[in-house]
Motif scaffolding. Sequence first.
Motif, PDB file in Angstrom:
ATOM      1  N   PRO A  16     -18.862  34.406  -4.344  1.00 20.54           N
ATOM      2  CA  PRO A  16     -19.787  35.553  -4.308  1.00 20.54           C
ATOM      3  C   PRO A  16     -21.066  35.313  -3.495  1.00 20.54           C
ATOM      4  CG  PRO A  16     -18.962  35.227  -6.534  1.00 20.54           C
ATOM      5  CD  PRO A  16     -18.505  34.042  -5.722  1.00 20.54           C
ATOM      6  N   GLU A  73     -23.099  35.990 -10.699  1.00 22.17           N
ATOM      7  CA  GLU A  73     -21.814  36.691 -10.616  1.00 22.17           C
ATOM      8  C   GLU A  73     -21.680  37.640 -11.808  1.00 22.17           C
ATOM      9  OE1 GLU A  73     -17.035  35.876 -10.088  1.00 22.17           O
ATOM     10  OE2 GLU A  73     -18.369  34.162 -10.350  1.00 22.17           O
ATOM     11  N   LYS A  94     -20.065  35.670   0.103  1.00 21.87           N
ATOM     12  CA  LYS A  94     -19.838  37.095   0.340  1.00 21.87           C
ATOM     13  C   LYS A  94     -21.169  37.826   0.525  1.00 21.87           C
ATOM     14  CE  LYS A  94     -17.432  41.060  -1.658  1.00 21.87           C
ATOM     15  NZ  LYS A  94     -16.675  41.560  -2.797  1.00 21.87           N
ATOM     16  N   LYS A  95     -22.155  37.477  -0.286  1.00 22.25           N
ATOM     17  CA  LYS A  95     -23.482  38.102  -0.169  1.00 22.25           C
ATOM     18  C   LYS A  95     -24.142  37.714   1.150  1.00 22.25           C
ATOM     19  CE  LYS A  95     -26.761  40.649  -1.866  1.00 22.25           C
ATOM     20  NZ  LYS A  95     -26.555  42.065  -2.145  1.00 22.25           N
ATOM     21  N   ASN A 123     -25.038  40.100  -8.338  1.00 17.23           N
ATOM     22  CA  ASN A 123     -24.910  40.267  -6.893  1.00 17.23           C
ATOM     23  C   ASN A 123     -26.248  40.421  -6.164  1.00 17.23           C
ATOM     24  OD1 ASN A 123     -23.137  40.247  -4.664  1.00 17.23           O
ATOM     25  ND2 ASN A 123     -23.285  42.459  -4.499  1.00 17.23           N
TER      26      ASN A 123
END
Length: 186
Positions: free
Chosen positions: A3, A51, A6-7, A74
């Motif tokens: 995550p 997360e 991804k961010k 997030n």
Amino acid sequence: MNPLIKKFKEYGTIPKKIEEELIKSIRSKTKQKGEFFLKSGQIVSSLFLIETGLVRSYYIKDDREINSWFGFENVILGAVYPLFYSQPATENIQFLETSTYHYISSEDLNNLYNKYQEMNTIGRKMAEEYCVILEQRISSLQTESAEQRYNSLLTFQPGAIQRISLGHIASYLGISQETLSRIRRK
């Protein structure tokens, strides 16, 4: 995909080579409700992303806790003094729910910034976003009524009321619980 990676990708392109280095540098942990990411006076120089879960940042003034922000899923978070200046934190970051988070040390992050222009650009864009968030918070505290600040919280984090105690919300808004109760009755 992790995550946190991804961010980071929301701020710019990350080639495979950089992603492989990030995978080696990012760690994950789960903390229980009430545990701390860091306490005032500590140096925990890591950038982190939740997360699942929730944190709050607060200061202690005259034996009172004053909430300054809440960290939801997030969103990239960290304490500025330890992260950027390797100085002791002036705030406390406490988990309000059992939380799983992913983090990278400032040392690893700075190495990636120095090594890769793409990561340096991502870091700059994150810092710019953080400045905008701080500017909005300052403006809100200086120009909005308590009711407007409460409504903004509901607009931007509609689940906050179900997840955060009214005492913490009142402190964040800079009002008493009694005032918050009156606002909520309207």
